[in-house]
Design an enzyme around this catalytic site. Structure first.
Site: not given
Ligand code: FAD
Length: 483
Positions: A47, A50, A177-178, A181, A293, A342, A466
């Protein structure tokens, strides 16, 4: 029977460190063994590094946008080595923070690999053995390469943060996702990125509309994404045999294919790699990264010696309270292959302490966990996707997609998606999906409402802020469709 410790924790990652500290604060005598670096995957090779790379890569687009806002500013190049140096010192600093937190909590640290010898005994790589009333396995997971000849030529997320130089081209294998990303990060840093994913769409398990928009945005920003495609063969491009292949590389591969001269000076790590894909295309890349994986880190851990049951994927099998089939041994975090995040590992660690050291049996809550994918744009999500929800009950879909003000002013085509999945029977918001810059920040807040069981009417009662992107969450009046 007396033991050396009340608790021995194996693994100094997110879950292990938190459990050790909180147990010690309850008066338990605690020890923790870490074989690599304190802080574990999240801090050292997950995390944190990255997200710092996500920040670094985001600056690439800024000069163009700033010019549109009147700034006299030039494009620049990204310099990997100064960034890597700074990244490493930040990781060293964080590692020290973790270590001093443990020291400050009176947790005895062993910088050593630990394995189980029996239900109450831990063997250290130093040769020592220690006994404990309870043992907590928090050894996390590790990336796996596919079973393919020469797969060692590819790197994984473990190596990406320590590259000697930034590759000119990279092939990323995977659609989770890895993979996504890092495709975005490297693309943003100026690397030519090709991504192969064998499935029909990236980000399996997430809302279809959201994953479709992320895929589209990734392509628009320059990621050469190939779906339904996998790697079938790979070799070092320097192999004499491959030299011939290189000179006749398929021009359809575009810039990813390079001539032999360019290859000898490019590259880092293992050197350029020649790859053949299931679609017949061949190409050469400075790096191949496998994001195919992760597996629980249980190999050689002595689980058999201690009699601990292991599941089909190598995970430690636990009950709702994170207890294994051996009453003195518990396991938390990625090694249990439940939800690999995490904050989840941390909460499992705290629930374990609550159960074992505070006499208050507590199950970690795995329902409605918000999460974010730090692609560009980000995807923030909580609850059911439209597809999952309509399997369960009739739902109304509130959805809007538009160009956000900041980017639109600068002439950018990036689109935002705001989506609520609402139960027709109860009006409850079952899922919320956001594709936008800072979607991770937004979903953390929207997640509170969803976790509290907010209805669509509750969302509507909230006055809009807004002008923001997130005001759309409270201003979508009629459903886009019912499903
Ligand atoms: P870990 O943090 O993996 O810690 C396990 C520790 O045990 C390691 O330090 C290891 O060295 C040590 N160990 C293993 N075996 C032994 C042994 N026998 N003896 C002694 N020590 C041992 N999660 C998020 O929530 N958000 C994100 O954005 C995110 N991004 C990620 C990006 C990447 C690239 C990766 C790989 C993961 C990411 N994660 C993210 C997942 C997150 O890092 C993990 O879910 C989390 O670290 C799991 O914590 P853990 O305590 O179970 O294990």
């Amino acid at each position: 029977m007396s033991f050396d410790y009340d608790l021995f924790v194996i693994g100094g990652g997110s879950g292990g460190v938190r459990a050790a500290r909180v147990a010690s604060a309850e008066g338990a005598k605690v020890a923790l063994a870490e074989e690599y670096r304190m802080g574990g995957t999240c801090v050292i090779r997950g995390c944190v590094p990255k997200k710092l790379m996500v920040f670094a890569s985001g600056y690439g687009e800024m000069p163009e946008e700033a010019r549109a806002y009147g700034w006299d500013i030039q494009d620049g190049d990204f310099d990997w080595l100064p960034f890597r140096t700074k990244l490493n010192s930040e990781l060293n600093r964080l590692e020290e923070v973790y270590r001093s937190l443990l020291n400050g909590s009176d947790v005895e640290i062993f910088d050593s690999r630990a394995t189980l010898a029996d239900p109450h005994t831990v063997k250290l790589a130093t040769g020592e053995t220690k006994t404990a009333k309870h043992i907590l396995i928090a050894t996390g997971g590790h990336p796996v390469r596919p079973d393919l000849p020469n797969a060692h030529l590819g790197i994984t997320s473990n190596e990406i943060f320590q590259l000697e130089s930034l590759p000119k081209s990279v092939l990323i294998i995977g659609g989770g996702y890895i993979a996504c990303e890092f495709a975005c990060i490297l693309n943003g840093l100026g690397v030519e990125v090709t991504q192969y994913y064998r499935g029909a769409q990236i980000l399996r398990g997430f809302d279809d509309e959201a994953r479709g928009l992320v895929a589209e945005a990734m392509r628009e920003k320059g990621v050469n994404l190939h779906l339904g495609t996998n790697i079938v063969e790979m070799r070092a491009a320097s192999d004499a045999e491959n030299a011939q292949i290189l000179t006749s590389t398929d021009p359809a591969m575009g810039g990813a294919a390079q001539d032999t001269a360019a290859l000898t000076e490019a590259g880092s790590g293992s050197g350029p790699v020649w790859v053949k894909a299931t679609n017949g295309q061949e190409g050469v890349y400075d790096q191949v990264m496998f994001a195919t994986g992760r597996s629980p880190s249980t190999s050689g851990l002595g689980l058999e010696e201690a009699g601990v049951a292991v599941g089909r994927r190598g995970e430690v099998v636990v009950d709702d309270y994170s207890q294994t089939n051996i009453p003195s041994i518990y396991a938390i975090g990625d090694v249990t292959n439940r939800v690999q995040l995490t904050p989840v590992a941390i909460r499992e660690g705290m629930a374990f302490v609550e159960t074992v050291f505070k006499g208050n049996p507590t199950k970690p809550d795995h329902e409605l966990i918000p999460s974010a994918i730090f692609t560009q744009p980000e995807l923030g999500t909580i609850g059911l996707s439209e597809e999952e929800a309509r399997e369960q009950e009739p739902v109304d879909i509130y959805c809007t997609s538009f160009r956000a003000m900041q980017g639109a002013f600068a002439g950018k085509s990036d689109r935002v998606l705001m989506k609520l999945v609402v139960s027709q029977a109860t009006d409850k918001v079952l899922g919320c999906h956001i594709v936008a810059d800072h979607a991770g920040e937004m979903i953390q807040l929207a997640g509170i409402a969803v976790k509290m069981g907010a209805t669509k009417a509750d969302f509507d009662r909230v006055c809009a802020v807004h002008p923001t992107i997130s005001e759309e969450l409270v201003t979508m009046k009629s459903p886009m469709r019912s499903a």
